[in-house]
Design a protein around this motif. Structure first.
Motif, PDB file in Angstrom:
ATOM      1  N   MET A   1      75.745  -3.906  69.865  1.00 48.44           N
ATOM      2  CA  MET A   1      76.006  -5.023  68.948  1.00 48.44           C
ATOM      3  C   MET A   1      75.093  -5.005  67.727  1.00 48.44           C
ATOM      4  O   MET A   1      75.514  -5.396  66.632  1.00 48.44           O
ATOM      5  N   VAL A   2      73.833  -4.558  67.905  1.00 51.74           N
ATOM      6  CA  VAL A   2      72.919  -4.587  66.759  1.00 51.74           C
ATOM      7  C   VAL A   2      73.284  -3.543  65.706  1.00 51.74           C
ATOM      8  O   VAL A   2      72.935  -3.693  64.537  1.00 51.74           O
ATOM      9  N   GLU A   3      73.994  -2.526  66.136  1.00 57.06           N
ATOM     10  CA  GLU A   3      74.479  -1.559  65.148  1.00 57.06           C
ATOM     11  C   GLU A   3      75.570  -2.222  64.305  1.00 57.06           C
ATOM     12  O   GLU A   3      75.545  -2.171  63.074  1.00 57.06           O
ATOM     13  N   ARG A   4      76.481  -2.912  64.975  1.00 60.75           N
ATOM     14  CA  ARG A   4      77.570  -3.583  64.260  1.00 60.75           C
ATOM     15  C   ARG A   4      77.060  -4.722  63.380  1.00 60.75           C
ATOM     16  O   ARG A   4      77.422  -4.834  62.211  1.00 60.75           O
ATOM     17  N   ASP A   5      76.177  -5.577  63.933  1.00 61.01           N
ATOM     18  CA  ASP A   5      75.820  -6.827  63.256  1.00 61.01           C
ATOM     19  C   ASP A   5      74.641  -6.696  62.295  1.00 61.01           C
ATOM     20  O   ASP A   5      74.509  -7.517  61.386  1.00 61.01           O
ATOM     21  N   PHE A   6      73.790  -5.715  62.513  1.00 62.00           N
ATOM     22  CA  PHE A   6      72.592  -5.576  61.671  1.00 62.00           C
ATOM     23  C   PHE A   6      72.478  -4.184  61.060  1.00 62.00           C
ATOM     24  O   PHE A   6      71.503  -3.882  60.382  1.00 62.00           O
ATOM     25  N   GLY A   7      73.440  -3.325  61.355  1.00 62.86           N
ATOM     26  CA  GLY A   7      73.393  -1.964  60.822  1.00 62.86           C
ATOM     27  C   GLY A   7      72.227  -1.141  61.356  1.00 62.86           C
ATOM     28  O   GLY A   7      71.767  -0.218  60.686  1.00 62.86           O
ATOM     29  N   VAL A   8      71.754  -1.470  62.568  1.00 63.89           N
ATOM     30  CA  VAL A   8      70.642  -0.684  63.138  1.00 63.89           C
ATOM     31  C   VAL A   8      71.187   0.656  63.646  1.00 63.89           C
ATOM     32  O   VAL A   8      71.933   0.704  64.628  1.00 63.89           O
ATOM     33  N   GLU A   9      70.808   1.723  62.937  1.00 60.05           N
ATOM     34  CA  GLU A   9      71.286   3.063  63.308  1.00 60.05           C
ATOM     35  C   GLU A   9      70.229   3.813  64.114  1.00 60.05           C
ATOM     36  O   GLU A   9      70.540   4.774  64.806  1.00 60.05           O
ATOM     37  N   ASP A  10      68.986   3.381  63.985  1.00 66.81           N
ATOM     38  CA  ASP A  10      67.853   4.090  64.588  1.00 66.81           C
ATOM     39  C   ASP A  10      68.002   4.161  66.120  1.00 66.81           C
ATOM     40  O   ASP A  10      67.979   3.146  66.809  1.00 66.81           O
ATOM     41  N   LEU A  11      68.136   5.384  66.630  1.00 64.70           N
ATOM     42  CA  LEU A  11      68.394   5.568  68.059  1.00 64.70           C
ATOM     43  C   LEU A  11      67.205   5.156  68.915  1.00 64.70           C
ATOM     44  O   LEU A  11      67.370   4.646  70.024  1.00 64.70           O
ATOM     45  N   GLU A  12      66.002   5.346  68.382  1.00 63.34           N
ATOM     46  CA  GLU A  12      64.799   4.920  69.130  1.00 63.34           C
ATOM     47  C   GLU A  12      64.820   3.422  69.373  1.00 63.34           C
ATOM     48  O   GLU A  12      64.510   2.948  70.471  1.00 63.34           O
ATOM     49  N   ILE A  13      65.162   2.675  68.330  1.00 64.82           N
ATOM     50  CA  ILE A  13      65.218   1.212  68.455  1.00 64.82           C
ATOM     51  C   ILE A  13      66.366   0.814  69.383  1.00 64.82           C
ATOM     52  O   ILE A  13      66.211  -0.031  70.268  1.00 64.82           O
ATOM     53  N   ARG A  14      67.506   1.462  69.206  1.00 65.49           N
ATOM     54  CA  ARG A  14      68.663   1.086  70.032  1.00 65.49           C
ATOM     55  C   ARG A  14      68.427   1.433  71.503  1.00 65.49           C
ATOM     56  O   ARG A  14      68.831   0.686  72.397  1.00 65.49           O
ATOM     57  N   ASN A  15      67.736   2.533  71.773  1.00 64.60           N
ATOM     58  CA  ASN A  15      67.413   2.861  73.172  1.00 64.60           C
ATOM     59  C   ASN A  15      66.407   1.880  73.761  1.00 64.60           C
ATOM     60  O   ASN A  15      66.489   1.537  74.947  1.00 64.60           O
ATOM     61  N   ALA A  16      65.460   1.431  72.940  1.00 68.79           N
ATOM     62  CA  ALA A  16      64.480   0.454  73.439  1.00 68.79           C
ATOM     63  C   ALA A  16      65.192  -0.846  73.844  1.00 68.79           C
ATOM     64  O   ALA A  16      64.840  -1.481  74.844  1.00 68.79           O
ATOM     65  N   ILE A  17      66.199  -1.233  73.072  1.00 60.08           N
ATOM     66  CA  ILE A  17      66.990  -2.424  73.408  1.00 60.08           C
ATOM     67  C   ILE A  17      67.846  -2.145  74.653  1.00 60.08           C
ATOM     68  O   ILE A  17      67.866  -2.929  75.604  1.00 60.08           O
ATOM     69  N   HIS A  18      68.509  -1.005  74.637  1.00 59.45           N
ATOM     70  CA  HIS A  18      69.408  -0.628  75.739  1.00 59.45           C
ATOM     71  C   HIS A  18      68.698  -0.703  77.095  1.00 59.45           C
ATOM     72  O   HIS A  18      69.215  -1.279  78.051  1.00 59.45           O
ATOM     73  N   TYR A  19      67.510  -0.108  77.169  1.00 58.41           N
ATOM     74  CA  TYR A  19      66.850   0.074  78.475  1.00 58.41           C
ATOM     75  C   TYR A  19      65.769  -0.955  78.762  1.00 58.41           C
ATOM     76  O   TYR A  19      64.978  -0.766  79.681  1.00 58.41           O
ATOM     77  N   HIS A  20      65.730  -2.077  77.992  1.00 59.27           N
ATOM     78  CA  HIS A  20      64.574  -2.970  78.155  1.00 59.27           C
ATOM     79  C   HIS A  20      64.518  -3.656  79.522  1.00 59.27           C
ATOM     80  O   HIS A  20      63.449  -4.012  79.983  1.00 59.27           O
ATOM     81  N   THR A  21      65.651  -3.845  80.183  1.00 59.41           N
ATOM     82  CA  THR A  21      65.648  -4.549  81.475  1.00 59.41           C
ATOM     83  C   THR A  21      65.299  -3.616  82.637  1.00 59.41           C
ATOM     84  O   THR A  21      64.513  -3.982  83.508  1.00 59.41           O
ATOM     85  N   THR A  22      65.877  -2.428  82.639  1.00 60.25           N
ATOM     86  CA  THR A  22      65.726  -1.517  83.790  1.00 60.25           C
ATOM     87  C   THR A  22      64.703  -0.418  83.546  1.00 60.25           C
ATOM     88  O   THR A  22      64.179   0.148  84.500  1.00 60.25           O
ATOM     89  N   GLY A  23      64.445  -0.094  82.267  1.00 63.58           N
ATOM     90  CA  GLY A  23      63.761   1.159  81.983  1.00 63.58           C
ATOM     91  C   GLY A  23      64.677   2.322  82.347  1.00 63.58           C
ATOM     92  O   GLY A  23      65.875   2.123  82.628  1.00 63.58           O
ATOM     93  N   ARG A  24      64.130   3.510  82.336  1.00 63.20           N
ATOM     94  CA  ARG A  24      64.841   4.712  82.770  1.00 63.20           C
ATOM     95  C   ARG A  24      63.813   5.830  82.894  1.00 63.20           C
ATOM     96  O   ARG A  24      62.648   5.645  82.545  1.00 63.20           O
ATOM     97  N   ALA A  25      64.244   6.988  83.409  1.00 61.31           N
ATOM     98  CA  ALA A  25      63.343   8.137  83.460  1.00 61.31           C
ATOM     99  C   ALA A  25      63.035   8.590  82.038  1.00 61.31           C
ATOM    100  O   ALA A  25      63.880   8.473  81.146  1.00 61.31           O
ATOM    101  N   LYS A  26      61.851   9.125  81.850  1.00 58.78           N
ATOM    102  CA  LYS A  26      61.460   9.719  80.563  1.00 58.78           C
ATOM    103  C   LYS A  26      61.574   8.743  79.392  1.00 58.78           C
ATOM    104  O   LYS A  26      62.065   9.095  78.313  1.00 58.78           O
TER     105      LYS A  26
END
Ligand code: DGI
Ligand code: FE
Ligand code: FE
Length: 189
Positions: free
Chosen positions: A90-115
Motif C-alpha cells: 500500500m505504501v508504494e501505491r499511496d506514498f510512492g515508496v519504491e525503496d525495497l529496504e523500506i518496504r521490506n522493513a514494513i513487510h516483515y515488522h511483525t514476524t521478522g524473517r531469516a537474514k
C-alpha cells in the motif's frame, strides 16, 4: 513527499493511540539507526509507515493478499499478520515508496524473517521496545538494544514466541525463521 505531509496522510488511517505508537516507533528507530550506523531517514519513514495497513478490514487485507504476489499461506494464519505484508504494498501505491529496504522493513515488522537486513531489524526491534510498550521482559530487551542489535531482536523474538505458545496460538514460519537465524548469528552453530 516530505515527512510532515506523510505523517498527515497516515494519521487519519490510524487510531490516536496507534498514531502515537507510530511516532514513538519512528523516534526509537532513528535512535537505533544512529547507534548501529543505518540511514536515519529510512528508519524514520519505515517507522511512520509500518502500521499503515493495521486498521483495514480483514476483507480488504485478504483481497490484497489474493490479488498480489504475497504468499496465500498468510490467509491460513491470524489476520494480525496481514497488515505488514499488505502495508508494504500500500505504501508504494499511496506514498510512492519504491525503496525495497523500506518496504521490506514494513513487510516483515511483525514476524521478522531469516537474514533480516539492519533496517528490518531496526523496525522489528523499535516496534517491540518503543517507550509505550509494557511487555514482560521488555526492559531487558531495551538494555540489550544499547549494545547489540541482533541479540536484542533475538530476545524480542524469543519473548513473542513464548507468549504465542502460552496462548495456544499458531506461529507463522517466518516467526520461527527469525528465531533460528538470530540464534545462529548470536550464538553460532
Ligand atoms: O502492529 P503492532 O501491534 O504494533 O505490533 P506487531 O505488528 O508486531 O504485532 C501484532 C501481533 O502479532 C502481536 O500481538 C504479536 C503477533 N504475532 C507475531 N508473530 C506472530 C503473531 N501472531 C501469530 N498468531 N503468529 C505469529 O507468528
Ligand atoms: Fe504492526
Ligand atoms: Fe507497530
Amino acid at each position: 513527499m516530505n515527512i510532515d505531509l506523510i505523517k498527515e496522510k497516515v494519521e487519519p488511517h490510524l487510531t490516536r493511540e496507534r498514531y502515537e505508537h507510530t511516532l514513538r516507533v519512528a523516534e526509537t528507530a532513528i535512535q537505533l539507526a544512529i547507534r548501529f550506523d543505518a540511514s536515519k531517514e529510512k528508519a524514520q519513514l519505515a517507522g511512520i509507515l509500518h502500521d499503515y495497513a493495521k486498521y483495514r478490514s480483514k476483507e480488504e487485507l485478504a483481497s490484497w493478499i489474493e490479488t498480489s504476489d504475497l504468499p496465500n499461506t498468510l490467509l491460513d494464519f491470524h489476520h494480525e499478520l496481514w497488515h505488514g505484508p499488505v502495508g508494504a504494498l500500500m505504501v508504494e501505491r499511496d506514498f510512492g515508496v519504491e525503496d525495497l529496504e523500506i518496504r521490506n522493513a514494513i513487510h516483515y515488522h511483525t514476524t521478522g524473517r531469516a537474514k533480516m537486513s539492519k533496517l528490518e531489524m531496526i523496525i522489528f526491534l523499535a516496534d517491540y521496545i518503543e517507550p509505550g510498550r509494557k511487555f514482560p521482559g521488555v526492559d531487558e530487551v531495551r538494555k540489550t538494544s544499547k549494545q547489540d542489535l541482533e541479540h536484542a531482536c533475538l530476545m524480542a523474538s524469543y519473548n513473542t514466541i513464548r507468549y504465542l505458545m502460552s496462548k495456544q496460538a499458531t506461529i507463522y514460519p517466518d516467526t520461527f525463521h527469525t528465531y533460528n537465524d538470530l540464534t545462529r548469528r548470536v550464538y553460532g552453530g
